[in-house]
Each structure stands twice: as structure tokens, then as C-alpha cells.
Motif scaffolding. Sequence first.
Motif, mmCIF file in Angstrom:
data_model
loop_
_atom_site.group_PDB
_atom_site.id
_atom_site.type_symbol
_atom_site.label_atom_id
_atom_site.label_comp_id
_atom_site.label_asym_id
_atom_site.label_seq_id
_atom_site.Cartn_x
_atom_site.Cartn_y
_atom_site.Cartn_z
ATOM 1 N N ARG A 28 40.298 8.883 -8.147
ATOM 2 C CA ARG A 28 40.188 7.544 -8.725
ATOM 3 C C ARG A 28 41.512 6.784 -8.599
ATOM 4 O O ARG A 28 41.536 5.610 -8.267
ATOM 5 N N ARG A 29 42.645 7.482 -8.846
ATOM 6 C CA ARG A 29 43.950 6.835 -8.739
ATOM 7 C C ARG A 29 44.233 6.396 -7.311
ATOM 8 O O ARG A 29 44.749 5.304 -7.080
ATOM 9 N N GLN A 30 43.917 7.249 -6.348
ATOM 10 C CA GLN A 30 44.155 6.914 -4.945
ATOM 11 C C GLN A 30 43.268 5.753 -4.514
ATOM 12 O O GLN A 30 43.700 4.888 -3.767
ATOM 13 N N ASP A 31 42.042 5.736 -4.980
ATOM 14 C CA ASP A 31 41.116 4.677 -4.606
ATOM 15 C C ASP A 31 41.534 3.338 -5.208
ATOM 16 O O ASP A 31 41.470 2.304 -4.539
ATOM 17 N N LYS A 32 41.962 3.348 -6.461
ATOM 18 C CA LYS A 32 42.390 2.104 -7.106
ATOM 19 C C LYS A 32 43.656 1.545 -6.477
ATOM 20 O O LYS A 32 43.814 0.341 -6.343
ATOM 21 N N ALA A 33 44.577 2.415 -6.096
ATOM 22 C CA ALA A 33 45.851 1.975 -5.536
ATOM 23 C C ALA A 33 45.739 1.622 -4.057
ATOM 24 O O ALA A 33 46.694 1.105 -3.472
ATOM 25 N N LEU A 34 44.586 1.917 -3.448
ATOM 26 C CA LEU A 34 44.386 1.692 -2.016
ATOM 27 C C LEU A 34 45.518 2.325 -1.206
ATOM 28 O O LEU A 34 46.094 1.716 -0.315
#
Length: 63
Positions: A28-34
Motif C-alpha cells: 500500500r505504501r509503495q502504491d500510494k507513493a508511486l
Amino acid sequence: MSWLPLIIAALLSITVLVGYVMVMVGIRRQDKALSLRRYPGGASASLARKVTGCYVRDGVSWT
């Protein structure tokens, strides 16, 4: 009835659940931070990449 198998099963299930939640938080963190094309920013992101097999080489993300 022995309580030992029940205690062992409970500890194993808690361990698996905590690992699953950590991987989900990292994804989720990687996806939000792109930031899938960069190196992981934290421990949960690094764990998520190791578990899913996604890694970065020379600034490019490979799966």
C-alpha cells in the motif's frame, strides 16, 4: 486434552497474520507513493518486495 498443539497453532497463525499485514502495508505504501521504480523506502516496503519478488536494478523495477 493437551493444550500444546493449540498454543503452537495460535502462535503460528499470529505470526502468519502479522507477516501478511506487514506485506500489505508495504504494498500500500509503495502504491500510494508511486515509487515502484525506486528503491524501497522502509522495512515494510522492502519486505513486500522480497515476498512478491519485485526488485530494482539500475533504477528500473523488474518483476
